[in-house]
Scaffold this motif. Sequence first.
Motif, short mmCIF file in Angstrom:
data_model
loop_
_atom_site.label_atom_id
_atom_site.label_comp_id
_atom_site.label_asym_id
_atom_site.label_seq_id
_atom_site.Cartn_x
_atom_site.Cartn_y
_atom_site.Cartn_z
N ASN A 86 -15.49 32.34 13.24
CA ASN A 86 -15.43 30.99 13.83
C ASN A 86 -15.17 31.06 15.34
N ILE A 87 -14.27 31.95 15.75
CA ILE A 87 -13.97 32.07 17.18
C ILE A 87 -15.18 32.58 17.95
N ALA A 88 -15.93 33.49 17.33
CA ALA A 88 -17.09 34.07 18.00
C ALA A 88 -18.10 33.00 18.40
N ILE A 89 -18.22 31.96 17.59
CA ILE A 89 -19.17 30.88 17.88
C ILE A 89 -18.80 30.16 19.17
N ASN A 90 -17.53 30.19 19.54
CA ASN A 90 -17.10 29.54 20.78
C ASN A 90 -17.50 30.33 22.03
N TYR A 91 -17.80 31.63 21.85
CA TYR A 91 -18.10 32.48 23.00
C TYR A 91 -19.56 32.91 23.08
N THR A 92 -20.27 32.79 21.99
CA THR A 92 -21.69 33.14 21.99
C THR A 92 -22.41 32.16 21.10
N ASN A 93 -23.74 32.22 21.08
CA ASN A 93 -24.47 31.24 20.27
C ASN A 93 -24.49 31.63 18.80
N ALA A 94 -24.78 30.66 17.97
CA ALA A 94 -24.72 30.86 16.52
C ALA A 94 -25.75 31.88 16.05
N SER A 95 -26.88 31.97 16.74
CA SER A 95 -27.91 32.93 16.37
C SER A 95 -27.38 34.36 16.45
N ASN A 96 -26.69 34.67 17.54
CA ASN A 96 -26.11 36.00 17.68
C ASN A 96 -25.14 36.30 16.55
N VAL A 97 -24.27 35.32 16.25
CA VAL A 97 -23.27 35.52 15.19
C VAL A 97 -23.94 35.77 13.85
N SER A 98 -24.98 34.99 13.54
CA SER A 98 -25.68 35.14 12.27
C SER A 98 -26.31 36.52 12.14
N VAL A 139 -35.46 34.79 12.01
CA VAL A 139 -34.95 33.50 11.52
C VAL A 139 -34.04 32.86 12.55
N CYS A 140 -33.15 33.65 13.13
CA CYS A 140 -32.19 33.11 14.08
C CYS A 140 -32.83 32.74 15.41
N LEU A 141 -33.85 33.50 15.82
CA LEU A 141 -34.58 33.12 17.03
C LEU A 141 -35.33 31.81 16.80
N ASN A 142 -36.02 31.72 15.65
CA ASN A 142 -36.70 30.49 15.22
C ASN A 142 -37.56 29.89 16.33
N GLY A 143 -38.30 30.73 17.03
CA GLY A 143 -39.19 30.23 18.07
C GLY A 143 -38.69 30.44 19.47
N ASN A 144 -37.40 30.73 19.65
CA ASN A 144 -36.88 31.01 20.99
C ASN A 144 -37.31 32.41 21.42
N THR A 145 -37.56 32.59 22.67
CA THR A 145 -38.04 33.88 23.16
C THR A 145 -36.92 34.77 23.66
N VAL A 146 -35.72 34.21 23.83
CA VAL A 146 -34.61 34.99 24.39
C VAL A 146 -33.40 34.91 23.46
N LEU A 147 -32.85 36.06 23.11
CA LEU A 147 -31.60 36.13 22.34
C LEU A 147 -30.53 36.64 23.29
N GLU A 148 -29.74 35.72 23.84
CA GLU A 148 -28.76 36.08 24.85
C GLU A 148 -27.55 36.75 24.20
N PHE A 149 -26.97 37.69 24.93
CA PHE A 149 -25.82 38.42 24.42
C PHE A 149 -24.60 38.16 25.27
N ASN A 150 -23.47 37.93 24.59
CA ASN A 150 -22.21 37.74 25.26
C ASN A 150 -21.24 38.76 24.67
N PRO A 151 -20.82 39.74 25.47
CA PRO A 151 -20.03 40.86 24.93
C PRO A 151 -18.81 40.42 24.11
N LYS A 152 -18.06 39.42 24.60
CA LYS A 152 -16.84 39.00 23.92
C LYS A 152 -17.15 38.39 22.56
N GLY A 153 -18.05 37.42 22.53
CA GLY A 153 -18.40 36.76 21.27
C GLY A 153 -19.09 37.69 20.31
N ASP A 154 -20.00 38.54 20.82
CA ASP A 154 -20.74 39.45 19.96
C ASP A 154 -19.82 40.51 19.37
#
Length: 294
Positions: A86-98, A139-154
């Motif tokens: 749950n905390i990870a979602i606050n620092y990175t996007n849900a796609s990364n978490v999934s 599935v998580c990209l779902n059409g987006n071309t960029v999957l951004e990474f955030n070290p803390k959340g990831d």
Amino acid sequence: MNFREQKFFGYFLAAVCVFLWGITFVCTKYLLRSFTPLEILFYRFIAAYVGLWLLRPKFEKIALRDNILFALAGFSGVILYQLFENIAINYTNASNVSVIVSICPLFTAIFSQIFLKEKHLSIWFIIGFIISITGVTLVCLNGNTVLEFNPKGDFLALFSAVCWGFYSVIISIINKKNYDQICATRRIFFFAVLMMIPLMLFTNQNSPVENPIRFSNPLNITYMLFLGIIASGFCFSAWNKACKIVGTVKVSCGLYLIPVVTIIFAFFALDEKITLFGALGAAITIIGLFVSEK
């Protein structure tokens, strides 16, 4: 039930859990407007604990030393896994978490091989894992071309996946002791809630909404009860039962499907579109599951 019927029942329980867990993201996302991640976790598992007492109002005697196992299960599978996710979602996007949390089955297999001496890391498991993670990513990209990474959340999301691997090993050990599944799950929740009380006392002042109005919101109550009684109380009991019938590592492979369920549910509930990437990813994920089963 004969052996085949038991296996089918185990897979059925796992499928129900994956479906219900797949739609919890929508509930959590809504509740985060009014509650902190820790508050959601605390109220959710209190509801789950009470619900399981109502479902099975009996006390089961257990060996005193086994309380350590139940406490470790509550700490790893409830507090650490759920809270850090749950905390990870606050620092990175849900796609990364999934994507990252979907690695849970790999950690389950690794830890089972190390601590339980079970042989799961076959070539087919590795190939299936790679195929499924590829599908989950699409599935998580779902059409987006960029999957951004955030070290803390990831990193938090990765840590939660590791915690689930430890939880799965502990559950395997508990299942061998043949305790009642509902009573065992309830005891896990008891220790989890007990350990959360000090955290609530020290962090409650940071709640985004300090007034009780949030408890009068019907959707807040509905989603909290769903997360507690259904997604936690029922699903954890059913998942532990499925692990006992089918095997922890085999059942854990079903966790790959959670992002697939989430995106499909979001299509109907939130009117979010499903792209060709999403549909292709869902199909690839399922293929990966069959390969892992081989």
